[in-house]
Design an enzyme around this catalytic site. Structure first.
Site, PDB file in Angstrom:
ATOM      1  N   ASP A   1       0.857  -1.179   0.000  1.00  0.00           N
ATOM      2  CA  ASP A   1       0.000   0.000   0.000  1.00  0.00           C
ATOM      3  C   ASP A   1       0.903   1.242   0.000  1.00  0.00           C
ATOM      4  O   ASP A   1       2.111   1.126   0.218  1.00  0.00           O
ATOM      5  CB  ASP A   1      -0.908  -0.040   1.238  1.00  0.00           C
TER       6      ASP A   1
ATOM      7  N   THR B   1      -0.152   4.846   1.441  1.00  0.00           N
ATOM      8  CA  THR B   1      -0.319   5.664   2.635  1.00  0.00           C
ATOM      9  C   THR B   1      -0.110   4.858   3.909  1.00  0.00           C
ATOM     10  O   THR B   1      -0.775   3.846   4.125  1.00  0.00           O
ATOM     11  CB  THR B   1      -1.721   6.303   2.661  1.00  0.00           C
TER      12      THR B   1
END
Length: 829
Positions: free
Chosen positions: A518, A520
């Site tokens: 991912d 963030t």
């Protein structure tokens, strides 16, 4: 006819064997049962109802059976992994995990392999109090002298753990064994001295009786447990290392006993020139003493392998300072309740997880994260139990107490993972199942070959070599090869901030060739901040008030950034109606009777908001700089946007480069837009990324890679990452992320950066290399040792292996496996 059935309730190979045996007991049934997946393939001569199978299984235990359905295939998070129950702390288990997660309330022997049961560590830190042996009313918190009589204070509870007590008991037995074995050995070896001086004191017959008397404490006290275990293994037909030891040493002792009492029954080959039968009391006692030495060293090593848990438990303080009505009061950490205010003084350990409410300080978190640099903390910053405060005092609010603290979860995870079974252990299990019967048969063949074809005294040679085969072939090293490495490796990972949920994850991490990550909170800091709010109507404050009001109900990091930015500007927030968070797109709601939407272009299309070309152009420019931009629409008209920045973690670039150099393909999947994702990928030198991913898109991408035969690891930190973490072969959660993500993952990185993945990969590779070394040594040792013990070198070199040397070599093999596993403690991650 042949049908497949799903079996539930099996947790170990013993369960599988029991289920298979009961099914095969039915007339006209031939069943083959596997543990992973838990399926029974049943061939029957005529149709049999499932209820009949269920009756047979109910008699065996808490098992159930149903017709196999392809849709019942276990999901990755449901795979059968043998791990101990959470209440295993303080109970006893087999170090070879013969019965999976089964634990016992009392110490004893494993009913399957006969090994000493090992106590699982108590997972609660307790405080030791000291008292005077003469004046029990004197109780102090630290060692010292009695204020009344001056005697040294002693612990109120035994200072040794049960592991230490078990070790000390073996030491006591070892002293007895050595005390009586050494004289026996001297008496027996004196025959090799010219003009044996001992015969001037007593004749051979008298010395034989002396050997018999000296052997009794060794056989019937110091090492009697070996014969008890051997007998249990035979009557239960769970043949193991003690079967071989019991048969070998037992035959030698009984032979000597009969030779002493009934010498006339023996042929001349077994007699000396004086007419006395050549006895083997020295072989019996030396063999048993050496095996006892091996058990002693193993007990010491087991204590060392659980050292990681003990060290973690030492991190937890036993007391805390409660702030109540402005008054400080010292209480036990077990009495702390959620929302209590606690004062932490300079140099003290933080008692529970929480947030600072008053003051600021620096905290040494190295024992949790593995990073040596102290971390600055201020009001509203989180603090972790077990970490050490710097030189300033502060007040904190307790948020997670007892077993909910991160330290408690780490201890529990380490304990569970160190007792779980790696898939490679199945290889050792399958071999061990057939190993002991093969060895016994080999021993019998050895005796007959020597008795019929060997030189005189042929029967004596056959007898000695048969015993040597039984002794040297002990499969203990084979059984210890995997669990010892797993136990040490998991503990080493915990000390470096890499928490591994089970041994399967530890093994599979070494095979990973694709990492999905991912953006963030994983690649970036996960602490976004608002850079600016743009309005096409020059009313930025009004737009900020609306989006901040809307976001006050969202827990998303971007939403928190907007609210924090508004509060810094002292913007008053309004009540919101019809709030809805749309996963992967944004949020909508009604603020001051106007419909407000904040999110990406997909959300604008969903609510029917038209994006002005000028605004769209400005947004694209911001995105190409690697910034996250959300459109703002009011009453279905896009009036502006908010720009949010989230710095890339300094360790991300180096970690990704390191993983790619090891042949791991790194792919970034993010819900952010194409332009922002491309800018971040370019900064990280990533060649693969996919933007605009919803949670289901990440899931599909992982499945697609798995269908191509890839071993996929997924790193994430949010609730939206949980499905992908569960689907991946190895889910890796950031310790700074949500509880849902951590629960879905198999590996958790306490510090929460990608450098932890590099550590996990290195640790996994080192542990698997260590296991393979142990297995190779155990296999090679037996392949080489058994033929030598049987006497294959005698025709060429005239060499035979004494049973005593075989016992020493057998003990050495087990200890060497443990010693090799302990080398992992020095691994640099």
């Amino acid at each position: 006819m042949k049908h497949n059935y799903t079996i539930t309730g099996m947790s170990c190979n013993g369960c599988r064997t029991k289920v298979e045996k009961n099914l095969n007991a039915l007339e006209g049934v031939e069943a083959v049962v596997t543990l992973d997946p838990p399926i029974a393939t049943i061939t029957m001569q005529k149709p049999i109802q499932t209820t009949h199978f269920q009756e047979a299984l109910s008699a065996a235990g808490n098992y159930s059976i149903k017709v196999f359905n392809p849709n019942d295939v276990l999901l990755p998070t449901e795979k059968v992994v043998v791990t101990p129950p959470k209440n295993a702390a303080g109970k006893y288990y087999c170090p070879m995990f013969c019965e999976g997660d089964k634990v016992y309330d009392k110490a004893g022997d494993c009913p399957v392999c006969g090994m000493d049961l090992v106590k699982a560590p108590d997972l609660i830190a307790t405080k030791t109090l000291f008292t005077c042996p003469m004046h029990p009313e004197i109780i102090e918190e630290a060692p010292g002298s009695c204020s009344i009589c001056g005697m040294d204070l002693v612990p109120m509870e035994p200072s040794e753990s049960e592991e230490d007590q078990s070790y000390l008991a073996l030491v006591s037995k070892m002293k007895i064994a050595v005390l009586f074995t050494v004289p026996i050995f001297i008496i027996a070896m004196s025959d090799m001295i010219p003009n044996n001086p001992l015969l001037k004191i007593m004749d051979t017959s008298s010395w034989n009786w002396m050997q018999f008397a000296l052997s009794l404490p060794v056989v019937f006290y110091a090492t009697w447990m070996f014969f008890v275990r051997a007998w249990k293994s035979i009557i239960s037909w769970n043949l193991n290392m003690f079967t071989l030891i019991g048969i070998g040493a037992g035959v030698a002792f009984l032979f000597s006993l009969f030779g002493l009492f009934f010498p006339e029954l023996f042929p001349y080959e077994f007699k000396t020139h004086t007419g006395a039968v050549h006895l083997y009391f020295e072989a019996t006692t030396v063999i048993l003493t050496l095996v006892l030495l091996g058990q002693l060293l193993e007990a010491r090593a087991h204590s060392r392998t659980s050292g990681a848990i003990k060290e973690l438990l030492k991190l937890a303080p036993t007391e805390a300072t409660l702030v109540s009505d402005g008054v400080d009061k010292v209480i036990s950490v077990h009495d702390i309740k959620q929302d209590d205010l606690l004062r932490v003084k300079p140099g003290e350990k933080i008692p529970v997880d929480g947030k600072i409410t008053d003051g600021e300080t620096t905290i040494d978190e190295s024992m949790i994260s593995g990073e040596p640099i102290p971390v600055d903390k201020k009001i509203d910053d989180s603090v972790i139990a077990g970490t050490i405060n710097g030189n300033k005092s502060f007040v904190m609010i307790a948020e997670k107490v007892g077993s909910d603290t991160l330290l408690s979860q780490i201890v529990q995870m380490v304990n569970s993972a160190s007792r779980s079974r790696a898939p490679i252990q199945k290889l050792a299990d399958r071999i061990a199942k057939y190993f002991v019967p093969i060895v016994v048969i080999t021993s019998i063949i050895t005796f007959f070959v020597w008795a019929n074809f060997g030189p005189e005294p042929a029967m004596v040679y056959g007898f000695i070599n048969a015993i040597a085969v039984l002794i040297i072939a002990c499969p203990c090293a084979l059984g210890l090869a995997t669990p010892m490495s797993v136990m040490v490796g998991v503990g080493k990972g915990a000390q470096s901030g890499v928490l591994i949920k089970n041994a399967e994850a530890l093994e599979n991490m070494d095979k990973v060739n694709v990492l999905i990550t991912d953006k963030t909170g994983t690649i970036t800091e996960g602490k976004p901040s608002v850079e600016k709010v743009y309005s096409s109507q020059n009313n930025e404050d009004a737009l900020l008030q609306k989006i901040a009001s809307l976001n006050q109900y969202s827990e998303h990091p971007l939403a928190e950034a907007v609210v924090h930015f508004a509060r810094a500007k002292e913007t008053a927030l309004s009540e919101v109606k019809d709030f809805e968070a749309i996963t992967g797109k944004g949020v909508v709601g009604t603020v001051d009777n106007t419909k407000v939407a904040l999110g990406n272009k997909s959300l604008m299309e969903q609510v029917g908001a038209v994006i002005d070309a000028e605004i769209d152009s400005k947004v694209v420019t911001e995105q190409k700089l690697g910034k996250t931009v959300s459109y703002i629409s009011v009453d279905n008209t896009v009036l502006g946007y908010v720009t949010i920045t989230d710095a890339i973690k300094p360790t991300s670039v180096a970690a990704i480069a390191d993983l790619m150099s090891q042949g791991v393909e790194v792919i970034m999947l993010t819900g952010d837009n194409e332009n922002t994702a491309r800018a971040v990928a370019q900064e990280l030198n990533l060649t693969s990324f996919i933007a605009g991913c919803l949670p289901e898109d990440k899931l599909k991408e992982i499945k697609k890679l798995q269908d191509q035969g890839k071993i996929v690891a997924m790193a994430g930190d949010g609730i939206n990452d949980a499905p992908a973490l569960a689907q991946a072969d190895i889910g890796i959660a950031m310790g700074t992320g949500t509880d849902v993500a951590i629960e879905s993952a198999k590996i958790t990185l306490v510090k929460g950066d990608l450098q932890g993945i590099v550590k996990a990969k290195k640790l996994s590779h080192a542990v698997m290399k260590n296991i393979n070394q142990n297995l190779f040594f155990a296999f090679f040792y037996n392949v080489l040792g058994i033929p030598i013990a049987a006497g294959v070198l005698y025709p060429f070199f005239g060499l035979l292996l004494s049973p005593m040397i075989a016992a020493l070599a057998m003990s050495f093999s087990s200890v060497s496996v443990i010693a090799n596993a302990l080398r992992l403690r020095n691994l640099k991650l």
